[in-house]
Enzyme design. Structure first.
Site, PDB file in Angstrom:
ATOM      1  N   HIS A  56       0.852  -1.188   0.000  1.00  0.00           N
ATOM      2  CA  HIS A  56       0.000   0.000   0.000  1.00  0.00           C
ATOM      3  C   HIS A  56       0.887   1.237   0.000  1.00  0.00           C
ATOM      4  O   HIS A  56       2.104   1.137   0.157  1.00  0.00           O
ATOM      5  CB  HIS A  56      -0.897   0.016   1.250  1.00  0.00           C
ATOM      6  N   HIS A  89       5.538   6.255  -1.839  1.00  0.00           N
ATOM      7  CA  HIS A  89       6.203   5.017  -2.256  1.00  0.00           C
ATOM      8  C   HIS A  89       5.472   3.818  -1.682  1.00  0.00           C
ATOM      9  O   HIS A  89       4.685   3.946  -0.747  1.00  0.00           O
ATOM     10  CB  HIS A  89       7.655   4.999  -1.761  1.00  0.00           C
TER      11      HIS A  89
END
Length: 188
Positions: free
Chosen positions: A40, A126
């Site tokens: 995620h 990220h």
């Protein structure tokens, strides 16, 4: 309960990320690789919180999300924080996107109104691929990891449609994440 706010990815995209980064796992299998279901983009880590705080955060995120349109982002590139010589985190990058940065800013501001500390670091979106314990990996393995990262050719577009309030349950088998609430992005 241990909470964080995240942008979750469809299962097909998570699978494609794992497939594309298999060479990294092969050269450094001892790193703390994140399981496919747990990939995620963290928007904000909230830490240990009460159920009441979770309800307040959920309501605030619905308000923030309603003021933002969905946003397209691109996943590409592999790197490490702070670098591959002394990595703590191995990551896949998310393209800089002003609308995503504005969403993150508004999440931070809403969380601050609820008493959470603002994160003073720049937002570097990220996906965490692996965590690295300090001094746990040999220099040659890290060099091989850096070389392998240069050869990962993966680019995928994603349309972000919601922010999710997540609960993280830690155990000896690793972390298990579950969505407590989802705040769909609106049509601002």
């Amino acid at each position: 309960m241990r909470l964080f706010l995240a942008i979750n990815f469809p299962s097909g995209l998570r699978h494609a990320v794992v497939e594309a980064t298999t060479p990294l796992r092969e050269v450094a299998p001892a790193l703390g690789w994140i399981g496919e279901p747990n990939l995620h983009l963290t928007v904000k880590f909230l830490g240990e919180q009460s159920p009441d705080a979770a309800s307040q955060v959920s309501a605030a995120m619905r308000d923030v999300a309603g003021r933002h349109r969905g946003v397209g982002v691109e996943l590409q590139g592999v790197g490490a924080f702070p670098n591959f010589r002394r990595p703590r985190v191995v990551w896949m990058g998310v393209s800089p996107e002003p609308k995503l940065e504005l969403l993150h800013h508004d999440v931070e501001a809403a969380a601050a109104k609820l008493g959470f500390e603002m994160d003073g670091r720049p937002f570097r979106p990220h996906l965490t691929l692996a965590r690295v314990k300090p001094r746990s990996t040999e220099a040659e393995t890290l060099r091989a990891l850096a070389r392998a990262a240069k050869h990962i050719e993966f680019t995928e577009e994603l349309f972000v449609e919601s922010i999710d309030l997540m609960q993280s349950d830690l155990s000896s088998a690793g972390a298990r994440y579950r969505v407590l609430a989802s705040a769909p992005l609106g049509h601002a």
